[in-house]
Design a protein around this motif. Structure first.
Motif, PDB file in Angstrom:
ATOM      1  N   TRP A   1     -40.232   5.462 -35.499  1.00  3.74           N
ATOM      2  CA  TRP A   1     -41.679   5.423 -35.510  1.00  3.74           C
ATOM      3  C   TRP A   1     -42.194   4.307 -34.589  1.00  3.74           C
ATOM      4  O   TRP A   1     -42.986   4.536 -33.685  1.00  3.74           O
ATOM      5  N   ARG A   2     -41.677   3.085 -34.766  1.00  2.00           N
ATOM      6  CA  ARG A   2     -42.228   1.958 -34.035  1.00  2.00           C
ATOM      7  C   ARG A   2     -41.808   1.972 -32.559  1.00  2.00           C
ATOM      8  O   ARG A   2     -42.622   1.714 -31.674  1.00  2.00           O
TER       9      ARG A   2
ATOM     10  N   ASP B   1     -50.847  13.092 -26.106  1.00  2.00           N
ATOM     11  CA  ASP B   1     -50.864  11.805 -25.415  1.00  2.00           C
ATOM     12  C   ASP B   1     -49.736  10.909 -25.925  1.00  2.00           C
ATOM     13  O   ASP B   1     -49.709  10.576 -27.110  1.00  2.00           O
ATOM     14  N   PRO B   2     -48.795  10.502 -25.045  1.00  2.00           N
ATOM     15  CA  PRO B   2     -47.687   9.653 -25.527  1.00  2.00           C
ATOM     16  C   PRO B   2     -48.172   8.299 -26.014  1.00  2.00           C
ATOM     17  O   PRO B   2     -47.476   7.618 -26.767  1.00  2.00           O
ATOM     18  N   ALA B   3     -49.363   7.884 -25.601  1.00  2.00           N
ATOM     19  CA  ALA B   3     -49.863   6.561 -25.972  1.00  2.00           C
ATOM     20  C   ALA B   3     -50.754   6.616 -27.204  1.00  2.00           C
ATOM     21  O   ALA B   3     -51.628   5.775 -27.383  1.00  2.00           O
ATOM     22  N   ALA B   4     -50.510   7.586 -28.087  1.00  2.00           N
ATOM     23  CA  ALA B   4     -51.401   7.757 -29.237  1.00  2.00           C
ATOM     24  C   ALA B   4     -51.322   6.601 -30.229  1.00  2.00           C
ATOM     25  O   ALA B   4     -52.197   6.435 -31.069  1.00  2.00           O
ATOM     26  N   GLY B   5     -50.259   5.803 -30.176  1.00  2.00           N
ATOM     27  CA  GLY B   5     -50.181   4.645 -31.065  1.00  2.00           C
ATOM     28  C   GLY B   5     -49.532   4.971 -32.397  1.00  2.00           C
ATOM     29  O   GLY B   5     -48.749   5.919 -32.522  1.00  2.00           O
ATOM     30  N   ALA B   6     -49.864   4.157 -33.401  1.00  2.00           N
ATOM     31  CA  ALA B   6     -49.177   4.200 -34.689  1.00  2.00           C
ATOM     32  C   ALA B   6     -49.237   5.565 -35.368  1.00  2.00           C
ATOM     33  O   ALA B   6     -48.409   5.876 -36.214  1.00  2.00           O
ATOM     34  N   THR B   7     -50.223   6.372 -35.004  1.00  2.00           N
ATOM     35  CA  THR B   7     -50.337   7.663 -35.680  1.00  2.00           C
ATOM     36  C   THR B   7     -49.615   8.771 -34.919  1.00  2.00           C
ATOM     37  O   THR B   7     -49.697   9.928 -35.304  1.00  2.00           O
TER      38      THR B   7
END
Ligand code: TRP
Length: 477
Positions: free
Chosen positions: A34-35, A301-307
């Motif tokens: 995940w991280r 989007d690969p940069a969607a973040g924590a979600t």
């Protein structure tokens, strides 16, 4: 008797492989699946990944060996083992503080970990219900959440976050299982769980990655992860990569010292440390190769973040053939990875409580687990009713962080680097040279190399992370 450390003394892994599986199980977790993809995605891929790998090799591996050395020599919980090494080296036993910080870090990590693992259980349940529903109506290759609009799928996460009873039920389930396994002991709890869960984890990982490789945009994922764009490698991103390397290898959080205490005197430690590092990094990279082909194929989007894996990936599972099955397996896989890590986090705190208060294992696991459960519940509430609480409003870097993010931020930018720094100084400069040579079993040039990394490079590099983590203004950007 527990007060004398006798129980820790007697407990031990049944074999070298059992230890490796349990330690790899501790290292491989939400951090890898995940991280790591989240950070790699947000930070543009290649250059972040490259710097991360450098951190693993030059800082992570020497520290992994150091922590196992401390544990195996001390044969107690993290604080007790450091004190023993200090005593046998003729230096102050106050160095035990580095184990203490690790135990506090493990406590805090597990409080937030259990909440995220709870989301994983929820999604595994949703996808599982979908898959089995479709299976019984004769369509095993159904996509996940069929018939649901994309907004509704994304909105599931918001409704989960707003649903206090559901969050608490998931949290209770996860902590309950963790406490139960740790209470059963090193052999019949921890080792047994790892020997079932880790092989299952690897089979799932390979299956889903292969599926993504054949049906998704694998080549694009490979170039995203391995083509470095060095203009993106700014100091804050290097800082994050370093922190992620420590977190991912379960360093500085008492776990490897605690597990090291159960390793037999005959085991040669350097190859074991190498295997733990290789497996952890390998899984992080394969997890990237599992997730990004699916992300790219679905146009996300690969940069969607924590979600990313909770909000975005279900959209992909919705759009692909057999998405219900793959989605279900995907979340089961993360659940297994999270569980072997949470076991190790709780064991680190439990082993300390057993020695410190002379409690039985059952009692220590229950009390430590209960305290962690309570703090975890606050984190769950910070997603909704307590979302406006700002514990660290006086601190610019964390002024906007809710309870869960504040806890996570303090651990990542302060506790882990501080404990890593102290570990490096302690092993590099304070611990008795003969003791260290004997425990590592390293000789000649290899010993000199390891000692250079641990005594010089680690303290220097980790001091830099700490400085820039605490005072981002120093970087001027
Ligand atoms: N390494 C774990 C992961 O990647 C997280 C973690 C940090 C951990 N410190 C730990 C797990 C100590 C077990 C013990 O998810």
């Amino acid at each position: 008797m527990a007060g004398t450390g006798v129980e820790t003394e007697q407990a031990g892994w049944s074999s070298r492989w059992a230890f490796i599986l349990a330690a790899v199980g501790a290292a491989v977790g939400l951090g890898n699946i995940w991280r790591f993809p989240t950070l790699a995605g947000e930070n543009g891929g290649g250059a972040f990944v490259l710097f991360y790998i450098l951190c693993v090799i030059f800082l992570g591996l020497p520290l992994v060996l150091s922590e196992i050395v401390i544990g195996r020599h001390g044969r107690k919980d993290a604080a007790g083992s450091v004190a023993k090494v200090a005593q046998d080296s003729g230096v102050s036993t106050n160095w035990a503080i580095l184990g203490g910080i690790g135990i506090i870090a493990a406590f805090c990590i597990l409080s937030t970990y259990s909440i995220i693992a709870g989301w994983v259980i929820y999604y595994a349940g949703v996808m599982g219900a979908d898959f089995f529903g479709a299976l019984f109506s004769g369509d095993p290759f159904a996509s996940a959440l069929a018939g649901e609009a994309p907004e509704a799928i994304g909105g599931r996460m918001d409704s989960l976050f707003a649903n206090v009873p559901l969050l608490i039920v998931m949290h209770t389930l996860f902590m309950g299982v963790t406490i139960w396994i740790v209470a059963r002991g090193v052999l019949s709890g921890i080792e047994k769980a790892a020997t079932y869960l880790m092989p299952a984890f690897f089979v799932l990982l390979i299956t889903i990655t292969a599926y993504g490789a054949f049906t998704g945009e694998f080549a694009r994922a490979v170039s995203f992860l391995f083509t470095p764009d060095f203009s993106r490698l700014t100091p804050p991103i290097m800082n994050q990569a370093l922190g992620q390397a420590l977190f991912s290898m379960s360093l500085s959080s008492a776990a490897l010292i605690t597990y090291g205490a159960y390793v037999s005197r005959e085991t040669r430690l350097p190859p074991v440390a190498g295997m733990i590092g290789l497996a952890d990094t390998g899984v992080a990279i394969v997890a990237g190769l599992m997730i990004f082909p699916i992300v790219f194929a679905a146009g996300l989007d690969p940069a969607a973040g924590a979600t990313l894996i909770f909000r975005s990936l279900p959209l992909a599972f919705n759009a692909m053939p057999a998405g219900a099955l793959i989605g279900f397996l995907f979340f089961v896989l993360i659940f297994f990875a999270a569980l072997t890590s949470s076991i190790s986090l709780l064991e680190a705190v439990t082993a300390w409580a057993m020695r410190r208060f002379a409690w039985s294992r059952h009692r220590a696991a229950l009390v430590a687990g209960g305290a962690i459960y309570a703090v975890g519940a606050l984190c769950a509430l910070s997603l909704n009713v307590l979302s406006d609480v700002r514990l660290l409003s006086f601190w610019p870097s964390f002024a906007e962080a809710d309870i869960m993010n504040a806890l996570d931020g303090v651990v990542g930018t302060i506790l882990l680097p501080v404990a890593a720094l102290l570990t490096a100084i302690f092993i590099g400069w304070k611990a008795d040279r003969n003791l260290v040579v004997a425990e590592t079993g390293l000789e000649g040039g290899l010993f000199a190399l390891w000692r250079f990394l641990i005594a010089w490079l680690c303290p220097l590099a980790v001091t830099l992370i700490l400085l820039f983590g605490l005072f981002p203004g120093l970087l001027g950007s």
